[in-house]
Design an enzyme around this catalytic site. Structure first.
Site, PDB file in Angstrom:
ATOM      1  N   ASP A 128     -41.039 -56.603 -17.090  1.00 48.55           N
ATOM      2  CA  ASP A 128     -42.167 -57.513 -16.961  1.00 48.55           C
ATOM      3  C   ASP A 128     -43.462 -57.056 -18.044  1.00 48.55           C
ATOM      4  O   ASP A 128     -43.934 -56.188 -17.937  1.00 48.55           O
ATOM      5  CB  ASP A 128     -42.685 -57.882 -15.727  1.00 48.55           C
ATOM      6  CG  ASP A 128     -43.101 -59.229 -15.288  1.00 48.55           C
ATOM      7  OD1 ASP A 128     -43.971 -59.813 -16.412  1.00 48.55           O
ATOM      8  OD2 ASP A 128     -42.907 -59.591 -14.406  1.00 48.55           O
ATOM      9  N   ASP A 230     -44.895 -62.435 -19.327  1.00 44.76           N
ATOM     10  CA  ASP A 230     -46.041 -63.002 -18.184  1.00 44.76           C
ATOM     11  C   ASP A 230     -46.719 -64.018 -18.832  1.00 44.76           C
ATOM     12  O   ASP A 230     -47.694 -63.508 -19.666  1.00 44.76           O
ATOM     13  CB  ASP A 230     -46.708 -61.859 -17.304  1.00 44.76           C
ATOM     14  CG  ASP A 230     -47.482 -62.421 -16.406  1.00 44.76           C
ATOM     15  OD1 ASP A 230     -46.861 -62.815 -15.456  1.00 44.76           O
ATOM     16  OD2 ASP A 230     -48.575 -62.292 -16.508  1.00 44.76           O
ATOM     17  N   GLU A 292     -42.408 -66.313 -19.275  1.00 43.22           N
ATOM     18  CA  GLU A 292     -42.760 -67.372 -18.168  1.00 43.22           C
ATOM     19  C   GLU A 292     -43.610 -68.971 -18.690  1.00 43.22           C
ATOM     20  O   GLU A 292     -44.674 -68.635 -18.931  1.00 43.22           O
ATOM     21  CB  GLU A 292     -43.711 -66.521 -17.269  1.00 43.22           C
ATOM     22  CG  GLU A 292     -43.931 -67.481 -16.030  1.00 43.22           C
ATOM     23  CD  GLU A 292     -45.309 -66.984 -15.354  1.00 43.22           C
ATOM     24  OE1 GLU A 292     -45.629 -67.247 -14.280  1.00 43.22           O
ATOM     25  OE2 GLU A 292     -46.189 -66.423 -15.741  1.00 43.22           O
ATOM     26  N   HIS A 355     -41.626 -65.296  -7.520  1.00 44.57           N
ATOM     27  CA  HIS A 355     -42.525 -64.593  -6.777  1.00 44.57           C
ATOM     28  C   HIS A 355     -43.620 -65.505  -6.741  1.00 44.57           C
ATOM     29  O   HIS A 355     -44.685 -65.073  -5.927  1.00 44.57           O
ATOM     30  CB  HIS A 355     -42.698 -63.207  -6.830  1.00 44.57           C
ATOM     31  CG  HIS A 355     -43.287 -63.027  -8.483  1.00 44.57           C
ATOM     32  ND1 HIS A 355     -42.629 -63.377  -9.646  1.00 44.57           N
ATOM     33  CD2 HIS A 355     -44.583 -63.025  -8.711  1.00 44.57           C
ATOM     34  CE1 HIS A 355     -43.523 -63.114 -10.473  1.00 44.57           C
ATOM     35  NE2 HIS A 355     -44.472 -63.162  -9.977  1.00 44.57           N
ATOM     36  N   ASP A 356     -43.637 -66.574  -7.080  1.00 39.45           N
ATOM     37  CA  ASP A 356     -44.940 -67.250  -7.232  1.00 39.45           C
ATOM     38  C   ASP A 356     -44.925 -68.686  -6.501  1.00 39.45           C
ATOM     39  O   ASP A 356     -46.036 -69.511  -6.600  1.00 39.45           O
ATOM     40  CB  ASP A 356     -45.430 -67.780  -8.678  1.00 39.45           C
ATOM     41  CG  ASP A 356     -45.782 -66.445  -9.404  1.00 39.45           C
ATOM     42  OD1 ASP A 356     -46.563 -65.586  -8.692  1.00 39.45           O
ATOM     43  OD2 ASP A 356     -45.552 -66.230 -10.614  1.00 39.45           O
TER      44      ASP A 356
END
Ligand code: GLC
Ligand code: CA
Length: 476
Positions: A128, A230, A292, A355-356
């Site tokens: 990441d 990210d 992302e 995860h968000d």
């Protein structure tokens, strides 16, 4: 017991959604058939996957221990959310050293072992890469904040206020309230799109880009296959600092609703992405950049591939399909068709969970047909031409378990926004391996987030024995 009649109905909906999709556009570049076009990428949230030392927090040796499971599931690559040293304000997305491992997760030697063991099983590893901001405890920021004249004074976005107690403009943090934080030493404000402890880097300073590219090389030299970039549309902000337009109503944090046009997705970012792509192309073995990329529409998404030039990201995430607000065959067909016809033959990357966001059953379920709906969404994910990205626990239908009171919340946005915004703890609970202590995630009965209460029925061990389970659906 699962309702097969309803399941058949939902599968029919999936088929209806897919039926209108036009034939494949030619893939690009011609002749190339890299691994990632046929891949299943599995996101691991490292705090919650497998604890190996009983402290109640997942770690690298835990992941290594579970590689056989991932291989058997059919996973081609894992993306591990940040494992670098971090004060953990944003659970790793606030990095204080980009070229090391947080002691909570292990050591660089543990990482090398994980990489070697994954490679043996033909599983690639994506890191990441948090490029927009560092932790406020990163030595770069500490230096930058120390004066207006230090060598790193211009590495972050520093501006004068509009007067005592008045920030430079009305820009908001996506995590609530002003995006500007006052620093008395410099008598200036710094900009943070995320938490106060996550100051934005100044990407108009070429030294920043160079430092970041060198950081990526550090991991590529170790043998990682690439990166999940990210929050990458947030690298640049409009330098004129005009106010964002205010819209009607208030958001979950009680701030006025506002545009984010001057804070996100500025065209300059594409120059950086092209340079990053050129850099990774110098490495052998089909390295890959995943982004992302929450974007307003498919036209914007296409730009992140470099459109017809194919010279930017290989796999910007398509958030149009998996985060479509309604479970509606027509809408799904439309979005899938967009990915087939409006991205210049580039490779789509669909994603339904991360995860968000609350997991799919929580967003699309009606409480009665949740399993059938989840099976249908998995069918779309794995049968379209798209590269498939899934989130740990999806394969066993792990639930979303939001905190029930403010004092339980770990994710800071859940504290700032309670009760309208409960934070992201609900989708980050420990992986449910079996019916033993802490679901087999940890030997410690107290884990960093509580294990979801259904773990005795919903776990890998039980589902591997049930031919109708979600786990076996994913496998087939
Ligand atoms: C990304 C991450 C999210 C994090 C944010 C700030 O959106 O997925 O978890 O909080 O960036 O780094
Ligand atoms: Ca641990």
């Amino acid at each position: 017991m699962r309702n097969n009649y309803l399941f058949a109905g939902c599968l029919a909906l999936a088929i209806t959604a897919l039926a209108g999709v036009r034939s494949m556009a030619p893939s690009a570049p011609a002749g190339a058939d890299p691994w990632w076009k046929h891949a299943v990428i599995y996101e691991i949230y490292p705090r919650s996957f497998q604890d190996s030392n009983g402290d109640g927090i997942g770690d690298l040796n835990g992941i290594t221990r579970r590689l056989d499971y991932l291989q058997e599931l059919g996973v081609d690559a894992i993306w591990i959310a940040p494992i670098y040293p971090s004060p953990q304000v944003d659970f790793g997305y606030d990095i204080s050293d980009y070229e090391n491992i947080d002691p909570k997760y292990g050591t660089l030697a543990d990482f090398d072992r994980l990489l070697a063991e994954a490679t043996k099983r033909n599983i690639r590893v994506l890191m990441d890469a948090v490029m927009n901001h560092t932790s406020d405890k990163h030595p770069w920021f500490i230096e930058s904040a120390s004066s207006r004249t230090n060598p790193k004074a211009d590495w972050y976005i520093w501006r004068n206020g509009k007067g005592p107690g008045k920030p430079p403009n009305n820009w908001l943090s996506t995590f609530g309230h002003s995006a500007w934080q006052y620093n008395p030493k410099r008598d200036q404000y710094y900009y943070h799109y995320f938490y106060i402890q996550q100051p934005d880097l100044n990407w108009r300073n070429f030294e920043v880009e160079t430092a970041m590219i060198n950081m990526l090389r550090f991991w590529l030299d170790k043998g990682v296959i690439g990166f999940r970039l990210d929050a990458v549309p947030t690298l640049f902000e409009d330098p004129t600092l005009q106010n964002e337009e205010t819209l009607a109503g208030k958001n979950k944090f009680g701030d006025p609703n506002q545009e984010t046009k001057l804070q996100e997705n500025l065209p300059e970012v594409h120059g950086v992405i092209r340079r990053m792509r050129a850099m990774i192309n110098t490495y052998p073995g089909d390295r890959v950049l995943v982004g992302e990329t929450y974007l307003p529409n498919v036209t914007e998404l296409d730009k992140w591939y470099g459109g017809a030039k194919h010279d930017e990201l290989e796999l910007p995430m398509d958030m149009q399909v998996g985060f479509e607000p309604k479970l509606d065959a027509h809408e799904f067909r439309q979005r899938i068709n967009d990915a087939e016809t409006k991205i210049h033959g580039n490779q789509p990357l669909f994603v339904f969970d991360n995860h968000d966001n609350p997991r799919t059953a929580f967003r699309y379920g009606d409480g009665v047909h949740n399993t059938a709906i989840d099976k249908m969404l998995a069918a779309i994910l794995f049968t379209t031409r798209s590269t498939a990205m899934m989130y740990y626990g999806d394969e066993i239908e792990m639930p979303t378990t939001p905190p029930t009171s403010k004092d339980q919340v770990r994710d800071p946005i859940g504290i700032t926004g309670w009760p309208k915004e409960k934070g992201r703890d609900g989708e980050r609970t420990p992986m449910q391996w079996n019916a033993s202590t802490s679901a087999g995630f940890s030997t410690n009965p107290r884990t960093w987030l509580p294990v979801a209460p259904d773990y005795k029925q919903v776990n890998v061990e039980i589902e591997s024995k049930d031919p109708n389970s979600m786990l076996n659906w994913y496998k087939s």
